[in-house]
Write a protein that holds these residues in place. Structure first.
Motif, PDB file in Angstrom:
ATOM      1  N   PRO A 182       0.821  -1.216   0.000  1.00  0.00           N
ATOM      2  CA  PRO A 182       0.000   0.000   0.000  1.00  0.00           C
ATOM      3  C   PRO A 182       0.856   1.267   0.000  1.00  0.00           C
ATOM      4  O   PRO A 182       1.753   1.437   0.826  1.00  0.00           O
ATOM      5  N   GLY A 183       0.605   2.128  -0.967  1.00  0.00           N
ATOM      6  CA  GLY A 183       1.344   3.376  -1.085  1.00  0.00           C
ATOM      7  C   GLY A 183       2.580   3.282  -1.956  1.00  0.00           C
ATOM      8  O   GLY A 183       3.177   4.310  -2.308  1.00  0.00           O
ATOM      9  N   ASP A 184       3.007   2.063  -2.316  1.00  0.00           N
ATOM     10  CA  ASP A 184       4.188   1.892  -3.158  1.00  0.00           C
ATOM     11  C   ASP A 184       3.785   1.953  -4.635  1.00  0.00           C
ATOM     12  O   ASP A 184       2.606   1.959  -4.981  1.00  0.00           O
ATOM     13  N   THR A 185       4.775   1.986  -5.514  1.00  0.00           N
ATOM     14  CA  THR A 185       4.543   2.077  -6.951  1.00  0.00           C
ATOM     15  C   THR A 185       4.105   0.728  -7.509  1.00  0.00           C
ATOM     16  O   THR A 185       4.839  -0.258  -7.394  1.00  0.00           O
ATOM     17  N   PRO A 186       2.932   0.638  -8.098  1.00  0.00           N
ATOM     18  CA  PRO A 186       2.485  -0.645  -8.663  1.00  0.00           C
ATOM     19  C   PRO A 186       3.249  -0.985  -9.936  1.00  0.00           C
ATOM     20  O   PRO A 186       3.836  -0.116 -10.588  1.00  0.00           O
ATOM     21  N   PHE A 187       3.230  -2.266 -10.282  1.00  0.00           N
ATOM     22  CA  PHE A 187       3.846  -2.692 -11.538  1.00  0.00           C
ATOM     23  C   PHE A 187       2.940  -2.311 -12.702  1.00  0.00           C
ATOM     24  O   PHE A 187       1.724  -2.501 -12.654  1.00  0.00           O
ATOM     25  N   GLN A 188       3.559  -1.777 -13.752  1.00  0.00           N
ATOM     26  CA  GLN A 188       2.803  -1.469 -14.963  1.00  0.00           C
ATOM     27  C   GLN A 188       3.690  -1.736 -16.177  1.00  0.00           C
ATOM     28  O   GLN A 188       4.870  -1.363 -16.200  1.00  0.00           O
ATOM     29  N   TYR A 189       3.124  -2.401 -17.157  1.00  0.00           N
ATOM     30  CA  TYR A 189       3.831  -2.656 -18.414  1.00  0.00           C
ATOM     31  C   TYR A 189       3.020  -2.104 -19.577  1.00  0.00           C
ATOM     32  O   TYR A 189       1.797  -2.276 -19.632  1.00  0.00           O
ATOM     33  N   VAL A 190       3.693  -1.427 -20.492  1.00  0.00           N
ATOM     34  CA  VAL A 190       3.059  -0.981 -21.726  1.00  0.00           C
ATOM     35  C   VAL A 190       4.012  -1.249 -22.881  1.00  0.00           C
ATOM     36  O   VAL A 190       5.236  -1.252 -22.706  1.00  0.00           O
ATOM     37  N   THR A 191       3.452  -1.497 -24.061  1.00  0.00           N
ATOM     38  CA  THR A 191       4.266  -1.556 -25.272  1.00  0.00           C
ATOM     39  C   THR A 191       4.437  -0.118 -25.743  1.00  0.00           C
ATOM     40  O   THR A 191       3.537   0.470 -26.358  1.00  0.00           O
ATOM     41  N   GLU A 192       5.574   0.466 -25.392  1.00  0.00           N
ATOM     42  CA  GLU A 192       5.816   1.883 -25.638  1.00  0.00           C
ATOM     43  C   GLU A 192       5.895   2.196 -27.129  1.00  0.00           C
ATOM     44  O   GLU A 192       5.396   3.220 -27.594  1.00  0.00           O
ATOM     45  N   TYR A 193       6.543   1.304 -27.871  1.00  0.00           N
ATOM     46  CA  TYR A 193       6.663   1.475 -29.317  1.00  0.00           C
ATOM     47  C   TYR A 193       6.296   0.149 -29.981  1.00  0.00           C
ATOM     48  O   TYR A 193       6.829  -0.895 -29.614  1.00  0.00           O
TER      49      TYR A 193
END
Length: 216
Positions: free
Chosen positions: A21-32
């Protein structure tokens, strides 16, 4: 003789992964995308260094502590013992003394908390000072737990972390052990070489040791 297969005991990293709680969650995106670049897809991830299955460096809880790149890699490769501590509510000396830890360098502990990577447990067993001291006397150099931390989520003193550090025991958290039988395994759980990191996600894998590998 057929070689035993490796077992992945890591939490998958995806956007559904529970985070502190309060920490940075994991996130993945295909940037290019391949359509954009003409040749390749390029992904980008944003995450806390303590997302999923991870190693804590002493700097995580001690400003003068070692960073992740300073840790001895030998700690994270080699023989490990899995024990089932699911009948205990604390990871203390009484609990650890129920198991044969003679000659054990790396210890993986199954707790009473079911493995569920998308749910952050509100309560879970923690390592006590007496538990850490007992492991130190037994010669354990790494402990892995199947919960987010070796300390209770409400703890600010982090007595478990500090006691393990005092006993020179490395910390591996959020391993997945629900379907793993007790016994001796080969462990690989290498942290990334993040020079200033206070921790690192790892791909933790184990495989059962054959009798001749145990020296029997």
């Amino acid at each position: 003789m057929n070689e035993a297969k490796w077992i992945d005991i890591s939490q998958p990293l995806d956007d559904k992964l529970a985070h502190w709680p309060g920490d940075t969650p994991f996130q993945y995106v295909t940037e290019y995308t391949k359509e954009q670049t003409g040749s390749v897809n390029i992904g980008k991830m944003t995450t806390s260094l303590h997302s999923g299955t991870h190693v804590d460096a002493p700097f995580h809880f001690d400003n003068s502590g070692a960073r992740i790149l300073d840790l001895d890699l030998e700690l994270f490769i080699g023989q490990a013992r899995v024990i089932d501590g699911s009948s205990f509510t604390m990871l203390n000396e009484e609990m650890f003394s129920h198991f044969n830890l003679d000659g054990v360098t790396r210890l993986l502990v199954k707790t009473l908390v079911p493995n569920n990577p998308i749910h952050f447990p509100a309560d879970f067993p923690s390592v006590t000072t007496c538990g850490a001291n007992y492991l130190g006397k037994k010669g354990v150099k790494l402990i892995g737990v199947d919960v987010p931390s070796v300390d209770h989520p409400d703890s600010k003193e982090l007595s478990g972390h500090h006691a393990l550090l005092k006993n020179e025991i490395a910390i591996l958290e959020n391993v997945m052990l629900d379907s793993v039988p007790d016994g001796d395994y080969e462990l690989i759980a290498l942290p990334l070489p993040i020079k200033e990191g206070d921790g690192s996600p790892v791909r933790a894998v184990i495989r059962p040791l054959l009798l001749d590998e145990k020296g029997e």
